[in-house]
Motif scaffolding. Structure first.
Motif, PDB file in Angstrom:
ATOM      1  N   TYR A   1       0.833  -1.198   0.000  1.00 58.27           N
ATOM      2  CA  TYR A   1       0.000   0.000   0.000  1.00 58.27           C
ATOM      3  C   TYR A   1       0.869   1.250   0.000  1.00 58.27           C
ATOM      4  O   TYR A   1       1.922   1.296   0.626  1.00 58.27           O
ATOM      5  CB  TYR A   1      -0.934  -0.004   1.212  1.00 58.27           C
ATOM      6  CG  TYR A   1      -1.951  -1.117   1.163  1.00 58.27           C
ATOM      7  CD1 TYR A   1      -3.041  -1.046   0.300  1.00 58.27           C
ATOM      8  CD2 TYR A   1      -1.815  -2.254   1.948  1.00 58.27           C
ATOM      9  CE1 TYR A   1      -3.972  -2.070   0.234  1.00 58.27           C
ATOM     10  CE2 TYR A   1      -2.741  -3.287   1.887  1.00 58.27           C
ATOM     11  CZ  TYR A   1      -3.817  -3.185   1.029  1.00 58.27           C
ATOM     12  OH  TYR A   1      -4.737  -4.204   0.959  1.00 58.27           O
ATOM     13  N   SER A   2       0.409   2.266  -0.714  1.00 53.51           N
ATOM     14  CA  SER A   2       1.154   3.519  -0.803  1.00 53.51           C
ATOM     15  C   SER A   2       1.053   4.288   0.510  1.00 53.51           C
ATOM     16  O   SER A   2       0.049   4.221   1.214  1.00 53.51           O
ATOM     17  CB  SER A   2       0.614   4.376  -1.952  1.00 53.51           C
ATOM     18  OG  SER A   2      -0.743   4.723  -1.720  1.00 53.51           O
ATOM     19  N   GLU A   3       2.103   5.030   0.837  1.00 56.91           N
ATOM     20  CA  GLU A   3       2.134   5.792   2.086  1.00 56.91           C
ATOM     21  C   GLU A   3       1.550   7.194   1.934  1.00 56.91           C
ATOM     22  O   GLU A   3       1.141   7.807   2.915  1.00 56.91           O
ATOM     23  CB  GLU A   3       3.572   5.887   2.600  1.00 56.91           C
ATOM     24  CG  GLU A   3       4.176   4.531   2.977  1.00 56.91           C
ATOM     25  CD  GLU A   3       5.578   4.659   3.523  1.00 56.91           C
ATOM     26  OE1 GLU A   3       6.079   5.803   3.604  1.00 56.91           O
ATOM     27  OE2 GLU A   3       6.170   3.626   3.875  1.00 56.91           O
ATOM     28  N   ASP A   4       1.520   7.713   0.724  1.00 55.74           N
ATOM     29  CA  ASP A   4       1.072   9.085   0.471  1.00 55.74           C
ATOM     30  C   ASP A   4      -0.086   9.046  -0.520  1.00 55.74           C
ATOM     31  O   ASP A   4       0.105   8.759  -1.700  1.00 55.74           O
ATOM     32  CB  ASP A   4       2.241   9.907  -0.081  1.00 55.74           C
ATOM     33  CG  ASP A   4       1.885  11.370  -0.330  1.00 55.74           C
ATOM     34  OD1 ASP A   4       0.687  11.705  -0.376  1.00 55.74           O
ATOM     35  OD2 ASP A   4       2.814  12.178  -0.493  1.00 55.74           O
ATOM     36  N   GLY A   5      -1.290   9.337  -0.029  1.00 52.56           N
ATOM     37  CA  GLY A   5      -2.465   9.267  -0.884  1.00 52.56           C
ATOM     38  C   GLY A   5      -2.452  10.278  -2.014  1.00 52.56           C
ATOM     39  O   GLY A   5      -2.924   9.995  -3.120  1.00 52.56           O
TER      40      GLY A   5
ATOM     41  N   GLN B   1      -0.204   9.008  -4.657  1.00 54.42           N
ATOM     42  CA  GLN B   1      -0.888   7.919  -5.360  1.00 54.42           C
ATOM     43  C   GLN B   1      -1.870   8.469  -6.384  1.00 54.42           C
ATOM     44  O   GLN B   1      -1.954   7.987  -7.518  1.00 54.42           O
ATOM     45  CB  GLN B   1      -1.629   7.038  -4.358  1.00 54.42           C
ATOM     46  CG  GLN B   1      -2.421   5.893  -4.985  1.00 54.42           C
ATOM     47  CD  GLN B   1      -1.537   4.790  -5.501  1.00 54.42           C
ATOM     48  OE1 GLN B   1      -0.918   4.069  -4.730  1.00 54.42           O
ATOM     49  NE2 GLN B   1      -1.462   4.642  -6.821  1.00 54.42           N
TER      50      GLN B   1
ATOM     51  N   ASP C   1     -10.402   8.862   4.631  1.00 57.75           N
ATOM     52  CA  ASP C   1     -10.393   7.639   5.430  1.00 57.75           C
ATOM     53  C   ASP C   1     -11.627   7.547   6.318  1.00 57.75           C
ATOM     54  O   ASP C   1     -12.105   6.455   6.621  1.00 57.75           O
ATOM     55  CB  ASP C   1      -9.123   7.589   6.290  1.00 57.75           C
ATOM     56  CG  ASP C   1      -8.775   6.180   6.732  1.00 57.75           C
ATOM     57  OD1 ASP C   1      -9.208   5.225   6.053  1.00 57.75           O
ATOM     58  OD2 ASP C   1      -8.075   6.028   7.743  1.00 57.75           O
TER      59      ASP C   1
ATOM     60  N   VAL D   1      -6.744   4.742  -5.893  1.00 56.03           N
ATOM     61  CA  VAL D   1      -6.362   5.490  -4.694  1.00 56.03           C
ATOM     62  C   VAL D   1      -7.007   4.885  -3.453  1.00 56.03           C
ATOM     63  O   VAL D   1      -6.346   4.650  -2.434  1.00 56.03           O
ATOM     64  CB  VAL D   1      -6.758   6.974  -4.827  1.00 56.03           C
ATOM     65  CG1 VAL D   1      -6.511   7.719  -3.517  1.00 56.03           C
ATOM     66  CG2 VAL D   1      -5.983   7.635  -5.963  1.00 56.03           C
TER      67      VAL D   1
ATOM     68  N   HIS E   1      -4.278   2.828  -1.285  1.00 51.95           N
ATOM     69  CA  HIS E   1      -3.806   3.664  -0.176  1.00 51.95           C
ATOM     70  C   HIS E   1      -4.637   3.468   1.085  1.00 51.95           C
ATOM     71  O   HIS E   1      -4.088   3.306   2.171  1.00 51.95           O
ATOM     72  CB  HIS E   1      -3.814   5.142  -0.561  1.00 51.95           C
ATOM     73  CG  HIS E   1      -3.339   6.036   0.547  1.00 51.95           C
ATOM     74  ND1 HIS E   1      -2.028   6.034   0.988  1.00 51.95           N
ATOM     75  CD2 HIS E   1      -3.999   6.927   1.337  1.00 51.95           C
ATOM     76  CE1 HIS E   1      -1.895   6.891   1.994  1.00 51.95           C
ATOM     77  NE2 HIS E   1      -3.075   7.443   2.224  1.00 51.95           N
TER      78      HIS E   1
END
Length: 215
Positions: free
Chosen positions: A21-25, A28, A106, A131, A135
């Motif tokens: 999973y990406s750390e920065d939405g 992404q 989120d 996304v 993310h």
């Protein structure tokens, strides 16, 4: 067809994908915008150039449009994508009161988060789903050209189904707990075996599920 059987057989052929999973939405989102209708290699180059050219998202949003388009010239539709990038950053900044973060998504349910993203001109269902799934780990299933092709060949959607319709049909059909892994597996299968031209049908998955003219 039982979609879980397809998932099982894809794992048998390709192995179970690791969850990454990406750390920065925001990153992404911008990278996914760059990837629209472009090969992975070009996306990677343009993404590297983009994030090296500006010290932060504020500078990227404020950049001259033509300059930004030149920075991402590795990808097609660079002028439109430059607009989408700056439009997305503006929407995020205005939503958060000055910050460049998608953390507020989120707390939304999946449909509301999807709606917020797709309300940005140039951000479609596929981009938003990438996304949200990659993310935020929300249960969305992104439909790209590989998946649309395989879903048609495997009889999951009709040949006349539009991209937006395919998104709705497949998100309803595929159980939430396998959306991420099935997405990754179908893309792998589309690249390795079930290509648009001259597919290699000599494998268990194609022999079992595919009904295309090549098989």
């Amino acid at each position: 067809m039982d979609i879980r059987d397809l998932h099982r057989d894809l794992i048998e052929l390709h192995g179970r994908p690791n969850k990454t999973y990406s750390e920065d939405g925001v990153r992404q989102l911008l990278t996914t915008i760059l990837s629209q209708n472009v090969a992975d290699v070009q996306t990677a180059r343009a993404s590297k150039d983009l994030f090296a050219a500006y010290p932060d998202y504020q500078a990227m949003e404020a950049a001259d449009h033509g300059e930004l388009a030149d920075v991402i010239s590795e990808v097609g539709l660079m002028n439109q994508k430059a607009e989408r990038i700056q439009r997305s950053l503006q929407a995020i900044r205005e939503e958060t009161g000055g910050e460049y973060t998608l953390a507020f998504l989120d707390g939304m349910d999946t449909d509301a988060a999807q709606a917020w993203l797709t309300d940005i001109k140039g951000v479609g269902s596929k981009t938003a789903s990438v996304v949200l799934n990659f993310h935020f780990e929300k249960p969305t299933f992104a439909v790209d050209t590989h998946i649309e092709r395989l879903a048609t060949r495997f009889g999951l959607i009709e040949a006349s189904t539009t991209a937006d319709q395919a998104h709705d049909v497949l998100n309803e059909l595929i159980p939430d707990d396998i959306k991420y892994s099935l997405h990754v597996l179908l893309i792998s299968h589309g690249k390795e075996y079930c290509s648009a031209q001259n597919p290699d049908c000599d494998n268990l998955v194609c022999e079992t599920y595919c009904d295309c003219e090549h098989c």
